[in-house]
Scaffold this motif. Sequence first.
Motif, PDB file in Angstrom:
ATOM      1  N   GLY A   1     -17.323  23.497  -8.096  1.00 29.35           N
ATOM      2  CA  GLY A   1     -15.763  23.491  -6.945  1.00 29.35           C
ATOM      3  C   GLY A   1     -15.252  22.741  -7.600  1.00 29.35           C
ATOM      4  O   GLY A   1     -15.071  21.804  -9.332  1.00 29.35           O
ATOM      5  N   ALA A   2     -14.069  22.221  -7.767  1.00 32.99           N
ATOM      6  CA  ALA A   2     -12.585  21.557  -8.204  1.00 32.99           C
ATOM      7  C   ALA A   2     -11.224  20.490  -7.476  1.00 32.99           C
ATOM      8  O   ALA A   2     -11.447  21.296  -6.138  1.00 32.99           O
ATOM      9  N   VAL A   3     -11.135  19.982  -7.704  1.00 29.38           N
ATOM     10  CA  VAL A   3     -10.301  19.013  -6.996  1.00 29.38           C
ATOM     11  C   VAL A   3      -8.869  19.113  -7.997  1.00 29.38           C
ATOM     12  O   VAL A   3      -9.196  18.446  -9.718  1.00 29.38           O
ATOM     13  N   THR A   4      -7.703  19.371  -7.194  1.00 31.47           N
ATOM     14  CA  THR A   4      -6.201  18.547  -8.295  1.00 31.47           C
ATOM     15  C   THR A   4      -5.175  18.449  -7.772  1.00 31.47           C
ATOM     16  O   THR A   4      -5.662  18.586  -6.314  1.00 31.47           O
ATOM     17  N   VAL A   5      -4.681  17.207  -8.129  1.00 32.92           N
ATOM     18  CA  VAL A   5      -3.193  16.846  -8.188  1.00 32.92           C
ATOM     19  C   VAL A   5      -2.458  17.395  -8.495  1.00 32.92           C
ATOM     20  O   VAL A   5      -1.361  17.369  -9.303  1.00 32.92           O
TER      21      VAL A   5
END
Length: 509
Positions: free
Chosen positions: A317-321
């Motif tokens: 998984g990955a998180v971007t802002v």
Amino acid sequence: MSIPALDVRTVSKHFAGVRALTDVSLELFPGEVHALVGENGAGKSTLIKVITGVYRPDDGEMHYLGEPAAFAHPRDAQTAGVSTIYQEINLVPMRSVAANLYLGREPVNRFGLIDFRRMHREAGELLAGYGITVDVRRRLGELGLGVQQMIAVARALSTEARVVIMDEPTSSLEPREVDLLLDVVALLRRRQIAVLYVTHKLDEVFRICDRVTVLRDGRVAHTGPVTGTSRLRLVATMLGRDIDQIRRHGATTFGDHRPAATGTPVLRAEGLTRRPLLDGVSVEVHAGEVVGLAGLLGSGRTETAKAVFGADRLDEGAVTVDGGSARRWNPAAAIRSGIGMVPEDRKAEGIVGDLSVRDNIVLAALPRLTTAGFLSRRREDAIVDTFVRRLRIKITGPGQRVRELSGGNQQKVLLARMLCLHPRVLILDEPTRGIDVGAKAEIQALISELATLGLGVLLISSELEEVVEGAGRVLVLRDGALVAVLHDDEVSEARIMREIAQASEGGTA
């Protein structure tokens, strides 16, 4: 029906004037697997501790094998044949499998020394009886969690247990390991051992259990056979809802007061996986939007929040802002990217009780308030004064220790700590738990105000009304997976409960 192996009769227990259990009764019969379910704070752990002698009840009585019983210590309960297997495996990982099985009661030879040959032989025979094949000389910590849990079960049963209490035994297990453990539970049933099975997983209740007792607010809300009880009725009982009203009215429209999701998401988390707790959960939050996470205890709500904030390591998984991501995702990277989080357990993971209100508020902002290694007290005081006034935190002064504040004001201090970082997204995990009605209303109003000002909010609450009234979009989680995304007029208590209650295999409620 036979005499109960364990008979709890109208037991009550209170702490500092708060009733944890009120007139709770429960019968557990030989060869029965009896589920005990309920949300956080329902009284499950307190009941287990009363049964096993950790707590003494204030009222009521207990019978074991037909005779009055009152265990003064957990060791007394185990000696009598009541064994408890806890969620956290309480064995010694650096010692061998055999040593763990016979810890404190090792077989000895005629010289009083441990008879290792006999211990290894008997350990192998014991495990083989439960279908476990493992080298009993290996260190326990080298084995998988599933095998360790099975060894904890075998150890409990090696004391000739007549009653086995399993407290969330599969919460950290992979599906294959869950199957193995549930096979052992079925074996216990065939051997006429009574099992009290504490779980938050409805699939396991319907797969393995004969009867179910629901606790809510320290009281028995329901006891009856699993057969003939629908998932929806069980969920409704756990949450304190009228199932007939839900069936009559179905979905409820709450109007257009919730902000709509428009434009590019400020936060995008994709395929969050942390086996076996999370399985491919994806979340988007837009500026000015409140997104709710709904589900029962253990559904993956808090795990999703911690994964987004970088507090838990991900398998995938990955998180971007705002389209950007950090090479190494952790809470420091999340804060730099514009994510703030107020955790579920404010006392254990949030406030520092012996520090002042001032110190607690500026704790996360210290790097920004420091120049050449010197802290700017003037800037610090300006921030504290601003947020004490803005959030209406009731204090005698900024130097007051935070543990002296009410629960609601402690929660506001945590909010102030995150808001002074000027986040783009704020994660709120149970923001109104354990606070009074007035403070709850203030915090709910503050959440709406923050969204109006353009802050994206990810809201977790066990109270469905709070999610329904506050969120424009609701993600429903079950067993660590995202099972539904509800928009606008789809958002209702009835619809959320139906999604929670659906069988994992896709069956009906």
